[in-house]
Write a protein that holds these residues in place. Structure first.
Motif, PDB file in Angstrom:
ATOM      1  N   PHE A  37       8.938  18.155 -61.605  1.00 21.84           N
ATOM      2  CA  PHE A  37       7.504  18.461 -61.632  1.00 21.84           C
ATOM      3  C   PHE A  37       7.271  19.485 -62.727  1.00 21.84           C
ATOM      4  N   TRP A  38       5.992  19.769 -63.019  1.00 22.76           N
ATOM      5  CA  TRP A  38       5.666  20.706 -64.093  1.00 22.76           C
ATOM      6  C   TRP A  38       4.430  21.497 -63.701  1.00 22.76           C
ATOM      7  N   TRP A  39       3.935  22.306 -64.658  1.00 19.17           N
ATOM      8  CA  TRP A  39       2.807  23.184 -64.369  1.00 19.17           C
ATOM      9  C   TRP A  39       1.680  22.981 -65.376  1.00 19.17           C
ATOM     10  N   PRO A  94      -4.470  21.357 -61.508  1.00 18.84           N
ATOM     11  CA  PRO A  94      -3.250  20.914 -60.830  1.00 18.84           C
ATOM     12  C   PRO A  94      -3.548  19.706 -59.944  1.00 18.84           C
ATOM     13  N   THR A  96      -1.831  15.480 -58.751  1.00 18.19           N
ATOM     14  CA  THR A  96      -0.804  14.449 -58.822  1.00 18.19           C
ATOM     15  C   THR A  96      -1.185  13.388 -59.849  1.00 18.19           C
ATOM     16  N   GLN A 113       3.867  15.424 -59.960  1.00 22.91           N
ATOM     17  CA  GLN A 113       3.063  16.580 -59.561  1.00 22.91           C
ATOM     18  C   GLN A 113       2.931  17.614 -60.669  1.00 22.91           C
ATOM     19  N   LYS A 115       1.681  21.496 -60.983  1.00 21.17           N
ATOM     20  CA  LYS A 115       1.395  22.650 -60.148  1.00 21.17           C
ATOM     21  C   LYS A 115       0.698  23.744 -60.956  1.00 21.17           C
ATOM     22  N   SER A 116       0.165  24.723 -60.241  1.00 18.94           N
ATOM     23  CA  SER A 116      -0.430  25.886 -60.896  1.00 18.94           C
ATOM     24  C   SER A 116       0.674  26.829 -61.349  1.00 18.94           C
ATOM     25  N   LYS A 117       0.581  27.311 -62.554  1.00 18.82           N
ATOM     26  CA  LYS A 117       1.557  28.271 -63.062  1.00 18.82           C
ATOM     27  C   LYS A 117       1.358  29.608 -62.377  1.00 18.82           C
ATOM     28  N   ASN A 118       2.455  30.230 -61.971  1.00 19.93           N
ATOM     29  CA  ASN A 118       2.385  31.543 -61.341  1.00 19.93           C
ATOM     30  C   ASN A 118       2.067  32.584 -62.409  1.00 19.93           C
ATOM     31  N   TRP A 322      11.864  25.322 -66.480  1.00 23.63           N
ATOM     32  CA  TRP A 322      11.589  24.858 -65.115  1.00 23.63           C
ATOM     33  C   TRP A 322      12.171  25.813 -64.088  1.00 23.63           C
ATOM     34  N   TYR A 326      10.093  27.742 -61.344  1.00 23.73           N
ATOM     35  CA  TYR A 326      10.334  27.402 -59.941  1.00 23.73           C
ATOM     36  C   TYR A 326      10.838  28.591 -59.135  1.00 23.73           C
TER      37      TYR A 326
END
Length: 616
Positions: A37-39, A94, A96, A113, A115-118, A322, A326
């Motif tokens: 998955f990625w951001w 973010p 799918t 997916q 995702k939102s970057k932290n 990643w 993660y």
């Protein structure tokens, strides 16, 4: 006669069945999608997905997702691979992505997916000279979960009687002993690689990786590793991950089905590396020697990755990014840094620090001289125009100087002379300084079991310039020599059936506890020692095997005296150091706790050190 409603029902049923059959074959047709998955919101909008599955290159691909553009579909010589280039716009939400695969016979969808970057990682917990790194070999530290000692999905099973075998240490064992790290005064954990090493033998060390995205099940899971990082952060500690770009394990899944012949460096017959790091920077190197270093295999079970292959380079760069995203680790130690294609490594550093500017990376650069090491830690281009973009290297020059200085009949001038070469570096203050690691004989063995000399090496490691690192067990007198399996010995008390537990005072011998308390005193003092964290270094030429140096800021000053001789010096004169003592009238030796009421003379016992916090 079939009624209209029954026709509609039958048609829908057939459509669902076809869809189901297509989806049912997805696991067979698409066996790997990496990164998994990625951001959104990454600094670099580009993402390249590795797709692996039977005849996957025969499929057309369609993606419809706001902000995501399918830029290019790359085919390689193996029809079981595709590399697809995506661009993810900054304002992408973010969610799918449904990736549609279709050929003349079949179709299926794959959900990917985003995702939102932290955002907190934009700042990160930079690892600096205020930290002390504690290096652990996970298989040999502590066994917290006996149920995963041997697992169904890995070949090698536990055998603690075999010094080169799996002993059962795991992530839970490390998690269970955080109180030990806290008591000792450690601020940063570095684990030897924990990723899957599915090899038939000699897999415990972690450097023959068979899946770059999966924690070895004998250590735990990806979630367990994330839990360890989170626990470290909650206790005020940091974590460094050990990564390998130079080679993989022969058990890696792609070794059975390489994307292309040039994915790894291949020879007519098995050809081993010459392990001559300096060949990467030698201006007069022969092509033969250079190729052996950069293309020779590290071992027969460690195929050499070819980072001249752009797809592989992108794969490895994205893998490291990643893991940062993660797990939220604080640093990376990059194994065998000079071995792969050096331009690919430089590009990796630029890509990683573009995403995480304050992120700490230390390169393993095994060479005995500062001049060799400076090729990798330099503030400007080398003579050949190369810029490594690395800011921290493993200071082997200083390590070997310590071995010579504190060894039998050693002269502490070795340290003085090596530090005097710091002008060759771009940033010597960021060098990782160590007196032992997993690749060399235990220092106590090298020092002929002389505990006093080991103490002196601890004082120097923890007070000189740079970021200090110590190897697990050295603080309790571990002293084995190589082969590697003996150096990476089990920590006593890490297994339930051990006859003692050295994680506790009661489980240590008197001699072990004496050294533990010695190191603990320095480490816990060091946490607030700003002159050690940020101060400049000034040192004085050693005389009679006594080395004196100062770490100082505008507000703080610490004087370190190391008597490396077999002589006691009563009333050792401090007049020679008056310039560095100017403005200070007394001090306290943090090792012994003794107060110094004046700074004219001190008593030095043979083979001892003083760390004196100076007071105005």
């Amino acid at each position: 006669m079939i009624t209209y409603s029954r026709k509609v029902f039958l048609l829908l049923f057939i459509m669902c069945l076809v869809s189901f059959l297509g989806q049912a074959q997805k696991s067979e047709l698409l066996t790997h999608v990496e990164p998994p998955f990625w951001w959104v919101g990454m600094e670099n909008p580009d993402l390249q997905l590795l797709l692996h599955g039977k005849n996957i290159s025969s499929y057309t691909i369609k993606i419809e997702y706001p902000g995501v553009q399918l830029k290019k579909i790359n085919k390689v010589e193996n029809e079981n691979y595709l590399f697809i280039d995506l661009s993810i716009a900054k304002n992408t939400e973010p969610g799918t992505i449904s990736i549609e695969f279709k050929n003349k016979d079949q179709f299926f969808n794959y959900n990917y997916q985003l995702k939102s970057k932290n955002k907190s990682r934009d700042v990160g917990q930079a690892i600096t000279s205020s930290d002390v790194i504690y290096l652990i070999t996970p298989d040999r530290f502590a066994n917290g979960d006996t149920s995963n000692d041997s697992t169904k999905d890995t070949v090698e099973k536990v055998n603690r009687e075999n010094e080169d075998g799996r002993h059962g240490g795991d992530l839970k064992g490390i998690l269970n002993n955080f109180n030990y790290f806290e008591e000792l005064g450690i601020t940063t954990l570095w684990l030897n690689p924990f990723l899957e090493n599915d090899q038939r033998a000699y897999s415990y060390h972690g450097y023959a990786i068979s899946d770059f995205y999966k924690t070895d099940t004998r250590f735990g899971t990806n979630k367990d590793y994330k839990m360890l990082v989170d626990k470290a952060h909650k206790t005020g500690m940091k974590v460094i991950m050990d990564l390998v770009f130079n080679h993989c394990g022969s058990g890696h899944w792609w070794m059975k089905d390489l994307p292309s012949k040039d994915w790894i460096n291949q020879w007519d017959t098995y050809t081993k590396s010459n392990f001559t790091n300096i060949a990467a920077s030698d201006p007069y190197v022969s092509n033969h020697d250079f190729d052996l270093l950069t293309k020779g295999w590290f071992d027969i079970n460690m195929p050499d990755l070819n980072l001249e292959n752009d797809f592989l380079t992108t794969y490895m760069i994205q893998n490291s990014i990643w893991w940062v995203g993660y797990s939220e680790i604080d640093g990376i130690r990059l194994d065998t840094y000079p071995y792969p294609n050096k331009h690919a490594m430089s590009n990796w550093m630029k890509a990683l620090t573009t995403e995480y500017p304050d992120f700490y990376v230390v390169a393993e650069t095994w060479a005995e001289r500062a001049s060799y090491l400076s090729y990798w830690n330099n503030s400007k281009a080398s003579r050949d125009g190369y810029i490594s973009n690395i800011k921290s290297i493993s200071d082997y020059a200083l390590y070997y100087s310590m071995v010579r200085a504190f060894g039998k009949n050693g002269d502490i001038s070795e340290l003085y002379k090596t530090l005097a070469e710091d002008f060759v570096y771009g940033n010597p203050e960021n060098n990782k300084v160590f007196n032992g690691n997993h690749d060399v004989d235990r220092l106590l063995a090298l020092l002929d079991d002389d505990v006093n000399k080991l103490k002196l090496s601890m004082v120097f490691t923890l007070t000189t310039r740079g970021i200090p690192q110590i190897y697990y067990g050295d603080e309790i007198l571990m002293k084995n020599r190589r082969p590697d399996g003996r150096v990476r010995q089990d920590f006593p008390g890490g297994w339930k059936n051990d006859n003692r537990n050295a994680f506790t005072k009661e489980g240590r011998t008197k001699e072990e506890n004496d050294l533990f308390e010695y190191v603990k005193t320095i480490l816990n003092w060091r946490k607030k020692a700003l002159a050690i964290h940020n101060g400049k270094l000034v040192h004085y030429q050693p005389i009679n095997n006594v080395y004196v140096y100062f770490r100082y800021t505008n507000k703080e000053n610490t004087m370190i005296i190391i008597n490396n001789s077999d002589k006691d010096y009563i009333n050792f004169e401090l007049n020679r150091f008056k310039k560095s003592l100017e403005g200070y009238s007394k001090g306290k030796d943090i090792v012994s706790g003794k107060e110094l009421q004046n700074l004219k003379k001190v008593n030095l016992a043979k083979n001892t050190a003083m760390i004196i916090d100076l007071v105005k």
